[in-house]
Design a protein around this motif. Sequence first.
Motif, PDB file in Angstrom:
ATOM      1  N   ARG A 171      -2.036  11.033  -0.086  1.00 55.42           N
ATOM      2  CA  ARG A 171      -3.157  10.374  -0.270  1.00 55.42           C
ATOM      3  C   ARG A 171      -3.428   9.304   0.739  1.00 55.42           C
ATOM      4  O   ARG A 171      -4.755   9.124   1.014  1.00 55.42           O
ATOM      5  CB  ARG A 171      -2.762   9.650  -1.713  1.00 55.42           C
ATOM      6  N   LEU A 172      -2.629   8.871   1.454  1.00 56.80           N
ATOM      7  CA  LEU A 172      -2.989   7.842   2.504  1.00 56.80           C
ATOM      8  C   LEU A 172      -3.774   8.574   3.851  1.00 56.80           C
ATOM      9  O   LEU A 172      -4.623   8.253   4.330  1.00 56.80           O
ATOM     10  CB  LEU A 172      -1.354   7.111   2.967  1.00 56.80           C
TER      11      LEU A 172
ATOM     12  N   ASP B  61      -7.228   9.507   2.766  1.00 55.91           N
ATOM     13  CA  ASP B  61      -7.997   8.127   2.604  1.00 55.91           C
ATOM     14  C   ASP B  61      -8.446   8.095   4.149  1.00 55.91           C
ATOM     15  O   ASP B  61      -9.620   7.626   4.470  1.00 55.91           O
ATOM     16  CB  ASP B  61      -7.173   7.038   2.467  1.00 55.91           C
ATOM     17  N   TRP B  62      -7.339   8.227   5.040  1.00 59.44           N
ATOM     18  CA  TRP B  62      -7.968   8.038   6.560  1.00 59.44           C
ATOM     19  C   TRP B  62      -8.892   8.964   6.847  1.00 59.44           C
ATOM     20  O   TRP B  62      -9.830   8.647   7.695  1.00 59.44           O
ATOM     21  CB  TRP B  62      -6.691   8.356   7.337  1.00 59.44           C
TER      22      TRP B  62
ATOM     23  N   ALA C 130       0.663  -1.371  -0.132  1.00 57.92           N
ATOM     24  CA  ALA C 130       0.056  -0.062  -0.003  1.00 57.92           C
ATOM     25  C   ALA C 130       0.965   1.381  -0.078  1.00 57.92           C
ATOM     26  O   ALA C 130       0.339   2.229  -0.366  1.00 57.92           O
ATOM     27  CB  ALA C 130      -0.971   0.039   1.265  1.00 57.92           C
ATOM     28  N   VAL C 131       1.997   1.198   0.570  1.00 57.71           N
ATOM     29  CA  VAL C 131       2.859   2.394   0.626  1.00 57.71           C
ATOM     30  C   VAL C 131       3.978   2.278  -0.714  1.00 57.71           C
ATOM     31  O   VAL C 131       5.024   2.957  -0.488  1.00 57.71           O
ATOM     32  CB  VAL C 131       3.897   2.368   2.112  1.00 57.71           C
TER      33      VAL C 131
ATOM     34  N   LEU D  80      -0.397   2.012   9.149  1.00 61.58           N
ATOM     35  CA  LEU D  80      -1.418   0.973   8.573  1.00 61.58           C
ATOM     36  C   LEU D  80      -2.160   0.035   9.557  1.00 61.58           C
ATOM     37  O   LEU D  80      -3.303  -0.015   9.674  1.00 61.58           O
ATOM     38  CB  LEU D  80      -1.382   0.889   7.250  1.00 61.58           C
TER      39      LEU D  80
ATOM     40  N   ASP E 290       2.316  10.511  -2.400  1.00 62.75           N
ATOM     41  CA  ASP E 290       1.813   9.113  -1.949  1.00 62.75           C
ATOM     42  C   ASP E 290       1.446   9.064  -0.618  1.00 62.75           C
ATOM     43  O   ASP E 290       0.167   8.515  -0.273  1.00 62.75           O
ATOM     44  CB  ASP E 290       2.750   8.178  -2.415  1.00 62.75           C
ATOM     45  N   LEU E 291       1.975   9.611   0.132  1.00 60.73           N
ATOM     46  CA  LEU E 291       1.620   9.571   1.625  1.00 60.73           C
ATOM     47  C   LEU E 291       0.404  10.623   2.095  1.00 60.73           C
ATOM     48  O   LEU E 291      -0.278  10.102   2.881  1.00 60.73           O
ATOM     49  CB  LEU E 291       2.857   9.662   2.564  1.00 60.73           C
TER      50      LEU E 291
ATOM     51  N   ARG F 151       8.037   5.605   4.389  1.00 60.93           N
ATOM     52  CA  ARG F 151       6.938   4.836   3.754  1.00 60.93           C
ATOM     53  C   ARG F 151       6.636   3.627   4.621  1.00 60.93           C
ATOM     54  O   ARG F 151       5.385   3.137   5.027  1.00 60.93           O
ATOM     55  CB  ARG F 151       7.286   4.527   2.228  1.00 60.93           C
TER      56      ARG F 151
END
Length: 246
Positions: free
Chosen positions: A171-172, A175-176, A117-118, A145, A168-169, A138
Amino acid sequence: MIRLENLTLGYERHPAVHHLNLTITKGDLVAVVGPNGAGKSTLLKGLAGEIPPLGGHIHMGIEGRHGVAYLPQKSEIDTDFPLSVFDLVALGLWRETGPFGRLGSAGADRIRQALAAVGLEGFERRPIGTLSGGQFQRARFARLLLQDAPIVLLDEPFAAIDTRTTEDLMRLVLDWHCNGRTVLAVLHDLEEVRRHFPTCLLVAREPIAFGDTARVLSRDNLKAARRRSEVFDDHAPVCRRDPEAA
């Protein structure tokens, strides 16, 4: 989810941030900003339970601190320690497995899924000391996660990493937020705060403003934060510890 009542935090009874009164509701995405030495990292350490309040109260809408995932600054991690990427990420399952528990195939699969995922699929056996700054961050996010906590605290999560990793991070993090987690992040890039964080806390050892990001990051508020940070007296008397602080 989090309520602070006249909260003062510091070290050796000297306040680093004081008189905080605010409420953060479930699912809020909050940036914590301010000048260097403003007490931002100290605030996150207090919320994570790493330091006790000198005064006031922290009320968390969870059972104990088990619902908090905390990412400290990278400088607090020893990358020379002989640890593989797999083992670092596996620490995210500590609350489930304990110090002597077995991961089992299901736990190992979850670790590999978090790495994928990372963007670190295939890095399982790499020593953490061989990772670049972005790769190491990452891996730390993969550990978060696995903690699957309703409250996530991030201290300078994008410092000294490349643009692609930051995106990228980020986006995580978004999402949270979309999944209803409460996220607080200490950040220095105000343009990034304006783009992604609807709520902002501006501190300069004391609260300057809290609420809608566009309003908080006004020119007058930023000037006030700089001014209050510059005039702070490092030789001020110590605080009396509040016996009711919790």
